[in-house]
Design an enzyme around this catalytic site. Structure first.
Site, PDB file in Angstrom:
ATOM      1  N   HIS A 186       0.823  -1.215   0.000  1.00  0.00           N
ATOM      2  CA  HIS A 186       0.000   0.000   0.000  1.00  0.00           C
ATOM      3  C   HIS A 186       0.850   1.255   0.000  1.00  0.00           C
ATOM      4  O   HIS A 186       0.456   2.271  -0.545  1.00  0.00           O
ATOM      5  CB  HIS A 186      -1.023  -0.052   1.134  1.00  0.00           C
ATOM      6  CG  HIS A 186      -2.129  -0.987   0.789  1.00  0.00           C
ATOM      7  ND1 HIS A 186      -2.145  -2.285   1.205  1.00  0.00           N
ATOM      8  CD2 HIS A 186      -3.184  -0.841  -0.038  1.00  0.00           C
ATOM      9  CE1 HIS A 186      -3.198  -2.887   0.663  1.00  0.00           C
ATOM     10  NE2 HIS A 186      -3.839  -2.033  -0.088  1.00  0.00           N
ATOM     11  N   ARG A 293     -11.066   2.887  -2.179  1.00  0.00           N
ATOM     12  CA  ARG A 293     -10.697   2.044  -1.025  1.00  0.00           C
ATOM     13  C   ARG A 293     -11.274   2.689   0.240  1.00  0.00           C
ATOM     14  O   ARG A 293     -10.606   3.515   0.880  1.00  0.00           O
ATOM     15  CB  ARG A 293      -9.175   1.945  -0.911  1.00  0.00           C
ATOM     16  CG  ARG A 293      -8.485   1.128  -2.001  1.00  0.00           C
ATOM     17  CD  ARG A 293      -6.981   1.031  -1.753  1.00  0.00           C
ATOM     18  NE  ARG A 293      -6.359  -0.033  -2.511  1.00  0.00           N
ATOM     19  CZ  ARG A 293      -5.791   0.120  -3.715  1.00  0.00           C
ATOM     20  NH1 ARG A 293      -5.780   1.295  -4.279  1.00  0.00           N
ATOM     21  NH2 ARG A 293      -5.239  -0.909  -4.326  1.00  0.00           N
ATOM     22  N   ARG A 329     -15.596   0.217  -2.733  1.00  0.00           N
ATOM     23  CA  ARG A 329     -15.358  -1.074  -2.091  1.00  0.00           C
ATOM     24  C   ARG A 329     -15.668  -0.957  -0.602  1.00  0.00           C
ATOM     25  O   ARG A 329     -15.221  -0.005   0.048  1.00  0.00           O
ATOM     26  CB  ARG A 329     -13.892  -1.476  -2.271  1.00  0.00           C
ATOM     27  CG  ARG A 329     -13.535  -2.720  -1.486  1.00  0.00           C
ATOM     28  CD  ARG A 329     -12.161  -3.190  -1.822  1.00  0.00           C
ATOM     29  NE  ARG A 329     -11.125  -2.399  -1.191  1.00  0.00           N
ATOM     30  CZ  ARG A 329      -9.831  -2.566  -1.442  1.00  0.00           C
ATOM     31  NH1 ARG A 329      -9.433  -3.460  -2.316  1.00  0.00           N
ATOM     32  NH2 ARG A 329      -8.930  -1.835  -0.820  1.00  0.00           N
ATOM     33  N   GLU A 428     -10.097 -11.571  -6.153  1.00  0.00           N
ATOM     34  CA  GLU A 428      -8.708 -11.390  -5.701  1.00  0.00           C
ATOM     35  C   GLU A 428      -8.214 -12.597  -4.906  1.00  0.00           C
ATOM     36  O   GLU A 428      -7.186 -12.517  -4.244  1.00  0.00           O
ATOM     37  CB  GLU A 428      -8.557 -10.093  -4.910  1.00  0.00           C
ATOM     38  CG  GLU A 428      -9.498  -9.939  -3.731  1.00  0.00           C
ATOM     39  CD  GLU A 428      -9.298  -8.629  -2.965  1.00  0.00           C
ATOM     40  OE1 GLU A 428      -8.264  -7.966  -3.145  1.00  0.00           O
ATOM     41  OE2 GLU A 428     -10.185  -8.285  -2.166  1.00  0.00           O
ATOM     42  N   ASN A 451      -3.448  -7.394  -7.179  1.00  0.00           N
ATOM     43  CA  ASN A 451      -2.442  -7.251  -6.125  1.00  0.00           C
ATOM     44  C   ASN A 451      -2.522  -8.434  -5.171  1.00  0.00           C
ATOM     45  O   ASN A 451      -1.506  -9.034  -4.808  1.00  0.00           O
ATOM     46  CB  ASN A 451      -2.665  -5.962  -5.332  1.00  0.00           C
ATOM     47  CG  ASN A 451      -2.689  -4.747  -6.226  1.00  0.00           C
ATOM     48  OD1 ASN A 451      -2.230  -4.815  -7.352  1.00  0.00           O
ATOM     49  ND2 ASN A 451      -3.237  -3.654  -5.737  1.00  0.00           N
ATOM     50  N   ASP A 452      -3.737  -8.754  -4.753  1.00  0.00           N
ATOM     51  CA  ASP A 452      -3.887  -9.915  -3.872  1.00  0.00           C
ATOM     52  C   ASP A 452      -3.948 -11.218  -4.657  1.00  0.00           C
ATOM     53  O   ASP A 452      -3.408 -12.232  -4.210  1.00  0.00           O
ATOM     54  CB  ASP A 452      -5.142  -9.764  -2.998  1.00  0.00           C
ATOM     55  CG  ASP A 452      -4.865  -8.877  -1.805  1.00  0.00           C
ATOM     56  OD1 ASP A 452      -3.801  -9.035  -1.179  1.00  0.00           O
ATOM     57  OD2 ASP A 452      -5.695  -8.009  -1.500  1.00  0.00           O
ATOM     58  N   ARG A 462       2.960  -9.880  -1.072  1.00  0.00           N
ATOM     59  CA  ARG A 462       3.126  -8.756  -1.989  1.00  0.00           C
ATOM     60  C   ARG A 462       4.115  -7.712  -1.488  1.00  0.00           C
ATOM     61  O   ARG A 462       4.616  -6.900  -2.261  1.00  0.00           O
ATOM     62  CB  ARG A 462       1.769  -8.112  -2.296  1.00  0.00           C
ATOM     63  CG  ARG A 462       1.072  -7.583  -1.082  1.00  0.00           C
ATOM     64  CD  ARG A 462      -0.410  -7.345  -1.354  1.00  0.00           C
ATOM     65  NE  ARG A 462      -0.709  -5.989  -1.767  1.00  0.00           N
ATOM     66  CZ  ARG A 462      -1.932  -5.497  -1.889  1.00  0.00           C
ATOM     67  NH1 ARG A 462      -2.982  -6.275  -1.655  1.00  0.00           N
ATOM     68  NH2 ARG A 462      -2.137  -4.264  -2.245  1.00  0.00           N
TER      69      ARG A 462
HETATM   70  C1  PEP Z   1      -6.029  -5.800  -5.082  1.00  0.00           C
HETATM   71  O1  PEP Z   1      -5.877  -6.654  -4.214  1.00  0.00           O
HETATM   72  O2  PEP Z   1      -5.637  -5.944  -6.267  1.00  0.00           O
HETATM   73  C2  PEP Z   1      -6.680  -4.528  -4.766  1.00  0.00           C
HETATM   74  C3  PEP Z   1      -7.004  -3.678  -5.717  1.00  0.00           C
HETATM   75  O3  PEP Z   1      -6.940  -4.230  -3.475  1.00  0.00           O
HETATM   76  P1  PEP Z   1      -5.838  -3.782  -2.404  1.00  0.00           P
HETATM   77  O4  PEP Z   1      -4.583  -3.415  -3.172  1.00  0.00           O
HETATM   78  O5  PEP Z   1      -6.391  -2.638  -1.655  1.00  0.00           O
HETATM   79  O6  PEP Z   1      -5.656  -5.002  -1.569  1.00  0.00           O
HETATM   80 MG    MG Z   2      -6.905  -6.577  -2.306  1.00  0.00          MG
END
Ligand code: PEP
Ligand code: MG
Length: 567
Positions: A186, A293, A329, A428, A451-452, A462
């Protein structure tokens, strides 16, 4: 030169401000001159009040009214007569200023922590902050406050947490360097959204760079130069100028629809973290918001935001984006997103634990506060609800039931909302990908959270640099998962978007065009660049490339093939 993760493009040149946790340990010493010791205490107190007033003024200037209010409490605890009286009489009794300050503030901290009333209990954190500020001054340690920085600061920290960035003085930050975090942590996402060049995971950098050192940070290459030569400074100033020119050239893509070279329309929207980011999304020519977010709203608060507070925040985004879609979200708490006042249990594996929709469904009344706020805001724009970390069909069904309950409650209150509000799911987790066909039948849209999804598919954290060689979207396992999700969504006739960072990856964009992705949700500063890359490919060309890469067996082969084809 020091190397790290290239987390946010751009070149930052400035003076280092190293923010390490201060060492507040001391050995109490007997005091002979009590008046001199009281004068040290008074100097520390006045310095603290002066610093805090400057922070408050800077926050007010930037419209951070709630944050400035919290800082006001710090002044109250530095000026409290009872505490001053206790410290000075302890010094008269022979204690040094450090010991007297620590003991007095410890007493008040314990007293407030034990109070019944939650509001009073929360003040304990303010007392601890004042204690830290006074002790740091007495011990000659520098406390770096990221909310007020001198111009052109290169911030050097061990870890940049989401909460640290909530009130960061971004206009004065030339670059950020950290010792932890990967490209999709993040910290990296926030740096990209704020357009601050950043290099993460540089080993031991807080021990290498000293506050006051001149630094060059090349966020695109992941390099940090300390005490550069004149020649290096000239070269990097020239490189920064070239980047600015490239950015200028992208302006040709402003105000035009997002289309492939053969005219297939795509939706190009932005990821945002708080309501005011909607301004950045609109200014960068986003066609809506693909991911708000909402947890950042919760992180910036000191208690759960009320229905009214949330409604105002969501309504602000809806109104700013006019009729464009805004996907919000619901609370994605847990993992690396800690919200201290929620007191979630500490876990060994927070990314596999009690988080996101799991927490929300276990606390339905709390969740319904957010759902009602979202519904109310849907009367002012095209708001859609998105559910994070879904792994089962039951979860999405249960969320939809709660949305229906909230509609009935709003009806009873005679409050307006969009009765056809869409409810979609983030894909995800590998589980969601595997049941994408069933989920597509229950959802109004998908948004793939790469990302997840990459992390969970590859079992690679990550944010952990040591396993980052596994963590990439070119892995055959990840590509097959993406293809499957997009195909299932297309088959069911629902919109399939992507809000993970991979949506802005220039190498991957033709692959996503071929798979049939409808919506690309990227950080606002990437909008024009992504629109340009989409415009360079026809579906047929993208299909030919995909046919080739889906036969390859390793991520290195895939990456090389995509690089060779890149435009
Ligand atoms: C993801 O997981 O790709 C996503 C967009 O959410 P975050 O990065 O907030 O976990
Ligand atoms: Mg995510």
């Amino acid at each position: 030169m020091y190397e790290g993760v290239n987390a946010s493009d751009g070149i930052g040149i400035g003076v280092a401000r190293v923010a390490v946790e201060p060492d507040l340990s001391f050995t109490p010493k007997p005091v002979e001159d009590a008046d001199a010791e009281k004068a040290r205490y008074e100097e520390a107190r006045l310095h603290f009040i002066d610093m805090t007033n400057k922070q408050i003024a800077s926050m007010q200037e930037r419209g951070l009214v709630a944050e400035a209010g919290i800082m006001g409490a710090h002044i109250e605890f530095a000026e409290d007569d009872g505490i001053i009286e206790q410290v000075t009489s302890d010094i008269d009794a022979g204690k040094c200023a450090e010991q007297a300050v620590k003991e007095a503030y410890d007493t008040y901290f314990d007293m407030f922590s034990a109070m019944e009333d939650e509001l009073f209990r929360e003040r304990a954190a303010d007392i601890a902050d004042v204690r830290t500020g006074l002790l740091a001054f007495l011990l000659g340690q520098e406390l770096i406050d990221l909310s007020t920085l001198p111009e052109n600061s290169v911030v050097v920290v061990n870890e940049l947490t989401p909460s640290m960035t909530a009130d960061i003085d971004k206009d004065n930050v030339a670059a950020i360097v950290t010792e932890t975090g990967g490209r999709t942590s993040h910290a990296a996402i926030i740096c990209r959204a704020l357009e601050i060049p950043a290099v993460l995971s540089v080993e031991n950098i807080t021990g290498i760079i000293k506050s006051g050192d001149m630094c060059i940070v090349d966020g695109g290459k992941g390099q940090v130069i300390v005490a550069p030569t004149d020649d290096e400074l000239d070269r990097y100033h020239a490189a920064a100028k070239k980047l600015a020119e490239e950015k200028e050239a992208l302006e040709a893509f402003r105000g035009i629809p997002t289309r492939t070279a053969d005219g297939i329309e795509k939706l190009l929207v932005a990821n945002i973290g708080n309501p005011s980011d909607a301004n950045g999304a609109a200014e960068h020519d986003a066609e809506g918001v693909g991911l708000f977010r909402s947890e950042f709203l919760f992180m910036d608060a000191t208690e759960l935001p009320s229905e009214e507070e949330q409604f105002v925040a969501y309504q602000k985004v809806a109104l700013r984006m006019k009729d464009q879609p805004v996907i919000i979200r619901t609370l994605d708490v847990g993992g690396d997103k800690e919200i201290p006042y929620m007191d979630l249990p500490k876990e060994e594996n927070p990314f596999l634990g009690y988080r996101a929709v799991r927490y929300c469904l276990n606390n339905p009344e709390e969740y319904k506060v957010q759902l009602r706020a979202l519904l109310r805001a849907s009367a002012f724009g095209d708001i859609k609800i998105m559910v994070p970390l879904v792994t089962t069909l039951d979860e999405i069904r249960r969320v939809k039931e709660l949305v229906e309950e909230c509609k009935a409650e709003l009806d009873a209150r005679d409050v307006k909302y969009n009765p056809d509000i869409e409810v979609g799911t983030m894909v995800e987790t590998p589980a969601a990908s595997l049941i994408a066909d069933d989920l597509a039948a229950e959802c109004d849209f998908f948004s793939i959270g790469t990302n997840d999804l990459i992390g969970y598919t590859m079992c690679a954290d990550r944010g952990q640099d040591k396993v980052s060689y596994l963590y990439n979207p070119y892995q055959p396992a990840v590509l097959r998962s993406l293809k499957r999700v997009i195909e299932e969504g297309n088959k069911a006739g629902i919109m399939v978007g992507m809000c993970g960072e991979a949506a802005a990856d220039p190498l991957l964009i033709p692959v996503l065009i071929s798979f049939g992705l409808d919506e690309f949700s990227v950080s606002a500063p990437s909008i024009l660049r992504v629109r340009r890359i989409i415009s360079l490919w026809t579906k047929e060309e993208a299909d030919a490339l995909v046919e080739k890469i889906m036969k390859l067996k390793t991520s290195n082969e895939v990456r090389a093939a995509l690089q060779a084809a890149a435009r």
